[in-house]
Design a protein around this motif. Structure first.
Motif, mmCIF file in Angstrom:
data_model
loop_
_atom_site.group_PDB
_atom_site.id
_atom_site.type_symbol
_atom_site.label_atom_id
_atom_site.label_comp_id
_atom_site.label_asym_id
_atom_site.label_seq_id
_atom_site.Cartn_x
_atom_site.Cartn_y
_atom_site.Cartn_z
ATOM 1 N N ALA A 4 0.735 -1.264 -0.050
ATOM 2 C CA ALA A 4 0.053 0.125 -0.082
ATOM 3 C C ALA A 4 0.732 1.253 -0.146
ATOM 4 O O ALA A 4 0.358 2.328 -0.620
ATOM 5 N N ALA A 5 1.908 1.388 0.845
ATOM 6 C CA ALA A 5 2.794 2.460 0.898
ATOM 7 C C ALA A 5 3.628 2.685 -0.502
ATOM 8 O O ALA A 5 4.069 3.860 -0.400
ATOM 9 N N ASP A 6 3.551 1.910 -1.221
ATOM 10 C CA ASP A 6 4.518 2.063 -2.553
ATOM 11 C C ASP A 6 3.666 2.805 -3.509
ATOM 12 O O ASP A 6 4.567 2.955 -4.551
ATOM 13 N N PHE A 7 2.878 3.448 -3.575
ATOM 14 C CA PHE A 7 2.007 4.193 -4.593
ATOM 15 C C PHE A 7 2.489 5.617 -4.254
ATOM 16 O O PHE A 7 2.311 5.949 -3.099
ATOM 17 N N PRO A 8 2.384 6.425 -5.162
ATOM 18 C CA PRO A 8 2.946 7.880 -5.255
ATOM 19 C C PRO A 8 1.472 8.639 -4.568
ATOM 20 O O PRO A 8 0.477 8.624 -4.983
ATOM 21 N N PHE A 15 -5.806 18.217 1.378
ATOM 22 C CA PHE A 15 -6.023 17.216 0.753
ATOM 23 C C PHE A 15 -5.215 16.075 0.647
ATOM 24 O O PHE A 15 -3.845 16.618 1.075
ATOM 25 N N SER A 16 -5.233 14.854 0.020
ATOM 26 C CA SER A 16 -4.374 13.933 -0.261
ATOM 27 C C SER A 16 -4.915 13.349 -1.650
ATOM 28 O O SER A 16 -5.896 13.220 -1.919
ATOM 29 N N VAL A 17 -3.761 13.085 -2.656
ATOM 30 C CA VAL A 17 -4.287 12.373 -3.846
ATOM 31 C C VAL A 17 -3.081 11.311 -3.946
ATOM 32 O O VAL A 17 -1.798 11.528 -3.731
ATOM 33 N N ALA A 50 -1.888 5.684 3.438
ATOM 34 C CA ALA A 50 -1.106 6.575 2.315
ATOM 35 C C ALA A 50 -1.896 8.029 2.178
ATOM 36 O O ALA A 50 -1.353 8.987 1.878
ATOM 37 N N LEU A 51 -3.290 7.991 1.969
ATOM 38 C CA LEU A 51 -3.910 9.058 2.022
ATOM 39 C C LEU A 51 -4.411 9.918 3.278
ATOM 40 O O LEU A 51 -5.274 10.742 2.960
ATOM 41 N N GLN A 52 -3.851 9.199 4.373
ATOM 42 C CA GLN A 52 -4.273 9.894 5.678
ATOM 43 C C GLN A 52 -5.887 9.994 5.992
ATOM 44 O O GLN A 52 -6.315 11.217 6.404
#
Length: 158
Positions: A4-8, A15-17, A50-52
């Motif tokens: 999961a943590a591996d995507f940009p 915001f988070s994207v 990852a998106l918090q």
């Protein structure tokens, strides 16, 4: 293989994207399944951390043809909503089975014992949202606050 943590991701003050890539690449993500003694399975990526995200757990999923959830499971406090984007499958809750396909939406209460499988000949893509049962006080757009008309800046593709 990715976790999961591996995507940009990109974060701003409000915001988070994230960019997982094309659905066809979901099988490159792997998930360690505690109920299977930590065995890793492909095709599932959680995005909460990852998106918090603070109020929902969310995962993107891909089941190849013939793949199924290898065990029944329920939740203590959370209901789940499954949004089927493509493919054909079968879903079972408390022993009652029904067909799912592109456009199907399934809600399962916390105590519902569930499993699902790809019953088609193409990959089955779906999103799962997990939310604490009874936690949504407002429905529809009741929580929305109008903020004026947007003035769009130039956005670069990417």
């Amino acid at each position: 293989m990715s976790h999961a943590a591996d995507f940009p991701t990109q974060h701003g003050a409000q915001f988070s994207v994230g960019h997982l890539g094309p659905f066809a690449e979901l099988l490159n993500y792997r998930f360690s399944v505690p109920a299977l003694n930590g065995r890793e399975v492909p095709g599932k990526v959680f995005v909460k951390d990852a998106l918090q995200l603070t109020g929902v757990e969310m995962s993107y999923n891909c089941f190849p043809p013939g793949f199924s959830m290898p065990f029944l499971h329920a939740h203590r406090d959370n209901e789940e909503v499954y949004l089927f984007l493509s493919g054909q499958g079968e879903f079972m809750v408390d022993g009652e089975a029904f067909a799912v396909s592109e456009g199907s939406v399934v809600r399962v209460a916390p105590g519902g014992s569930r499993a699902y499988r790809n019953a088609g000949e193409a990959p089955m893509y779906f999103i799962v949202l997990q939310v604490k049962h009874g936690s949504e006080p407002a429905s529809g757009i009741a929580d929305g606050v109008p903020m004026g008309k947007p003035e769009w800046p130039i956005v670069q593709p990417g």
